[in-house]
Design a protein around this motif. Structure first.
Motif: not given
Length: 268
Positions: A197-210
């Motif tokens: 089980f891994q955690l990371a958040d979703w932030t925008t805008p995404l960087p180049a290359g994503v």
């Protein structure tokens, strides 16, 4: 109970720290576990890494990564990854399965190739006490990094094999958007197939290359506490590993980022 008892820091979150530095800081902060990556571990040495971690009393939750089943040599490389996982004392090798074959537009064929490759590797891994954990990646990576885009798709592959051999990774960054994912988490948990089980958040805008868009906990749109509750309700009692790919975090001082990540885990 120690509030960090289930916390694991993935090595890539603070890749600016050397392995000895990371281990030293984990001990200082009371972090009990780490997830390792093959390339820096190979650079430091497999046996040296195993001894370093073991002597510090840390648990290795996962080794990243196997997979990329797009070349003729992929099976040999994955067997090597399985051997490395066993040597490091972790029972979980994370699979980022790879995208389309060169020149192909056939997603179904890519997923069939992934399934066939796992069928070749699962018995080998089981003999060495290593589980294969299929990580579905967000659909934006389907062409080049991972043709397995949803937790349901990962389970459709994993369920062809014993749960002790093949399971899945539940990673909030990759599946938070999918309204079918909560039911898939319950299905995976009931079968004992949540292997990480891994955690990371979703932030925008995404960087180049994503690729390096995984946000610090609490900085984005994901209800991380709800996902933790969901995974716990599914019966998962293992480690919660924070894995962040983020250029802004990597540009900062590594110890500061590690301390911040621990604090965010405790509050978010």
């Amino acid at each position: 109970m120690n509030p960090l008892s289930r916390f694991s820091i993935n090595q890539m979150t603070v890749k600016q720290l050397s392995l000895p530095e990371l281990v030293e800081q984990c001990v200082r902060l009371g972090v009990p576990a780490i997830g390792l990556w093959r390339e820096p571990v190979q650079e430091y040495g497999i046996e040296a890494t195993a001894k370093l971690v073991r002597d510090a009393g840390l648990t290795v939750t996962t080794l990243c990564r196997g997979g990329f089943f797009t070349t003729a040599s992929s099976l040999d490389d994955n067997r090597a990854a399985i051997d490395e996982a066993a040597a490091l004392g972790t029972d979980t090798l994370v699979l980022v399965s790879g995208g389309l074959a060169p020149g192909s537009r056939d997603l179904a064929a890519a997923r069939a190739r992934i399934t066939d490759s796992i069928a070749e590797l699962a018995p080998y891994a089981a003999e060495r006490g290593v589980r294969l954990a299929i990580e579905p990646l967000h659909p934006m990576y389907a062409s080049d990094r991972c043709a397995v885009s949803t937790l349901d798709q990962a389970l459709e592959i994993a369920e062809r094999f014993p749960s002790s051999q093949v399971g899945v990774v539940v990673d909030t960054y990759h599946i938070w958007w999918d309204d079918r994912a909560p039911a898939a988490v319950s299905r995976a948990g009931a079968a004992g197939r949540i292997h990480s089980f891994q955690l990371a958040d979703w932030t925008t805008p995404l960087p180049a290359g994503v690729l390096n868009g995984r946000g610090q906990l609490g900085d984005g749109a994901i209800d991380l506490r709800a996902w933790c509750d969901l995974v716990d309700a599914a019966g998962y009692t293992g480690s919660i590993e924070v894995e962040l790919f983020n250029d802004e975090l990597w540009a900062r001082e590594g110890v500061e980022v590690l301390e911040e990540t621990v604090a965010r885990y405790l509050t978010v």
